[in-house]
Design an enzyme around this catalytic site. Structure first.
Site, PDB file in Angstrom:
ATOM      1  N   LYS A 107      -9.922   0.072  -1.445  1.00  0.00           N
ATOM      2  CA  LYS A 107      -8.460  -0.008  -1.450  1.00  0.00           C
ATOM      3  C   LYS A 107      -8.015  -1.166  -0.554  1.00  0.00           C
ATOM      4  O   LYS A 107      -8.591  -1.387   0.519  1.00  0.00           O
ATOM      5  CB  LYS A 107      -7.884   1.319  -0.937  1.00  0.00           C
ATOM      6  CG  LYS A 107      -6.361   1.407  -1.011  1.00  0.00           C
ATOM      7  CD  LYS A 107      -5.848   2.787  -0.593  1.00  0.00           C
ATOM      8  CE  LYS A 107      -4.340   2.881  -0.666  1.00  0.00           C
ATOM      9  NZ  LYS A 107      -3.819   4.210  -0.324  1.00  0.00           N
ATOM     10  N   SER A 142      -0.449   6.514  -3.488  1.00  0.00           N
ATOM     11  CA  SER A 142      -0.505   5.060  -3.458  1.00  0.00           C
ATOM     12  C   SER A 142      -1.861   4.494  -3.881  1.00  0.00           C
ATOM     13  O   SER A 142      -1.973   3.316  -4.179  1.00  0.00           O
ATOM     14  CB  SER A 142      -0.179   4.572  -2.048  1.00  0.00           C
ATOM     15  OG  SER A 142      -1.177   5.011  -1.128  1.00  0.00           O
ATOM     16  N   SER A 190      -1.647  10.572  -1.174  1.00  0.00           N
ATOM     17  CA  SER A 190      -2.055   9.337  -1.850  1.00  0.00           C
ATOM     18  C   SER A 190      -3.500   9.286  -2.328  1.00  0.00           C
ATOM     19  O   SER A 190      -3.895   8.317  -2.968  1.00  0.00           O
ATOM     20  CB  SER A 190      -1.795   8.132  -0.942  1.00  0.00           C
ATOM     21  OG  SER A 190      -0.429   7.836  -0.921  1.00  0.00           O
TER      22      SER A 190
END
EC number: 6.3.5.7
Length: 493
Positions: free
Chosen positions: A79, A159, A183
């Site tokens: 990420k 997210s 998330s």
């Protein structure tokens, strides 16, 4: 090549060990898959072809010498919130344009030390603020899943949308992700993958771009429960560079899989039956209860009375911490700089151009609730609510409950560029309704696929555990997975 990318981490690990495949072959298969699919899915914001190949080559050499690490040769996506030395790290924000850190985050350093291979950086909501991966400066991520008979694009959740989409589309064997209010768990539920948010303090936050420091926690998104357990073992560690890091031995999470849940007490919170909850979510929940019951678990009704205050309290605490954390981005030392007539003007111009709409909204909310006139009315009260939420869980666990079962999300994945949600941020925030309590209380939570809805889209169940008892979550999630089966999207990209 696609048969190589279809391997789970556990399967690839065994084949690499047996020298049936090489790390170079596996990495090349993933790089080819990314090159073919990324224009359609937009899961990666940077692909590290050369670095991946050299890491794979080093893995092959270690395997040949009998020096393989726990994740030797396993290709992973990272990420864009984790610092990766010399590689694009921008939290998918314009304000960090061109930023390449001089250091490695503890989580990624742990993974590379165990032999994992970095494929690249994954798309996400800007500064991890969002529930649909539509706030990224690099554009939205498309969910690899589509409703039966439809060509409409769906969101992957957020997210960590890039992480979840890449795992579901077989563009990496597994991925790092972070969870501040859901998330990891919400995107996992939207994509038919498994995601675990560990207990606060279990995984180091050092080198991870901060959103809300008292809520942020890193964890893995993987194709199944076993893979999530394998990744979590490597990611977790004591880290003296993170003052919240806890000095507890890291268990072998994989060993918890297959243990019986006979006699385990599973709590079902009545407050999670929210108004207007779709029938398919209620049905999924009942299915999950039945799976655990059939495996010998004891199901008990519980009450978490302060649940209804969790979302408003979260959307005070998280923006307050974000407004403080994001004050450091000013264009002076790194990232975007927009010239101004003086330094104050330069700050203003840079922040105005550099931050997206949702990030600005949360900075404004956070600054407002921390201002002298409103601090007691908002921030202080939200922190008191947080203490009560934590106490609700403590009371339930004190009565002998081992884990709590809830839905992971109030719906399946919704459409990309949904106008209703775009015009009403509060409706978007409601996506976190089942997940935020876990962050507020610092507890571990795992999302595991429970089935498909009538349109053929995945739905996720959530298990919440006692602090630092992730093993129990893996154990119970594995039982659900065995009963529900595994789900892969039909390829359209």
């Amino acid at each position: 090549m696609s048969e190589l990318t279809a391997l789970t981490i556990a399967e690839a690990r065994d084949k690499l060990k047996a020298k049936a495949i090489t790390a170079t072959e596996l990495t090349d298969a993933y790089l080819s898959a990314i090159d073919a699919a990324n224009d359609a899915i937009n899961a990666y914001v940077a692909v590290t072809h050369d670095q991946a190949r050299s890491m794979a080559k080093a893995s092959d050499e270690r395997i040949a010498k009998g020096e393989a690490g726990a994740l030797e040769g396993i290709p992973l996506g990272v990420k864009d919130l984790f610092a990766t030395k010399g590689v694009h790290t921008q939290a998918c924000s314009h304000i960090l344009d061109g930023f390449k850190p001089e250091y490695e985050s503890t989580v990624t350093a742990n993974l590379w030390a165990d032999g994992a291979v970095m494929l690249g950086k994954l798309n996400m909501d800007e500064f991890a603020m969002g529930s649909s991966n539509e706030t990224s400066y690099y554009g939205p991520v498309k969910n690899p899943w589509r409703a039966k008979g439809s060509n409409a694009d769906l969101v992957p959740g957020g997210s960590s949308g890039g992480s979840a989409a890449a795992v579901a589309a077989h563009l990496c064997a597994g991925a790092t992700a972070t969870d501040t209010g859901g998330s990891i768990r919400q995107p996992a539920a939207f994509t038919g993958t498994v995601g675990i948010k560990p207990t606060y303090g279990r995984v180091s936050r050092w080198g991870t771009v901060a959103f809300a420091s008292s809520l942020d926690q890193a964890g893995p998104i993987a194709r199944d429960v076993r893979d999530a357990a394998i990744l979590m073992k490597s990611m977790a560690s004591l880290d003296l560079k993170d003052t919240t890091s806890v000095d507890l031995p890291v268990p072998d999470y994989e060993a918890a899989l297959g243990r019986s849940v006979k006699g385990m007490k599973i709590g079902i919170p009545r407050e999670y039956r929210v108004d207007g909850m779709p029938g398919e979510i209620e049905e999924l929940w009942q299915k999950g209860i039945q799976y655990l019951k059939d495996a010998g678990a004891e199901i008990v009704d519980i009450s978490l009375p302060h649940t209804k205050y969790a979302l408003p309290a979260y959307y005070i605490v998280a923006p307050a911490e974000a407004s403080s954390n994001l004050a450091r981005y000013d264009g002076v030392r790194y990232g975007l700089r927009v010239p101004g007539k003086d330094i104050a003007d330069m700050y203003e111009q840079t922040r105005a151009a550099g931050f997206g709409k949702e990030v600005k909204r949360r900075i404004m909310i956070g600054t407002y609730v921390l201002s002298a006139g409103y601090y007691d009315a908002y921030y202080l009260r939200a922190q008191k609510v947080r203490t009560l939420i934590k106490k609700d869980f403590e009371d339930v666990f004190a009565k002998g409950v081992d884990a709590i079962l809830t839905p992971a999300t109030p719906s399946a994945a919704f459409g990309l560029a949904d106008e209703v949600l775009a015009n009403d941020p509060v409706k978007m925030y409601l996506n976190d309704i089942f997940t935020v309590t876990v962050n507020m209380a610092g507890l571990p939570g795992i999302a595991v696929p429970g089935g498909l809805n009538g349109q053929g889209l995945p739905l996720g169940l959530q298990l919440i555990g006692r602090p630092f008892e992730e093993e129990t979550l893996f154990q119970a999630a594995h039982v659900i997975e065995q009963a529900a089966g595994r789900f892969t999207p039909a390829k359209w990209w």
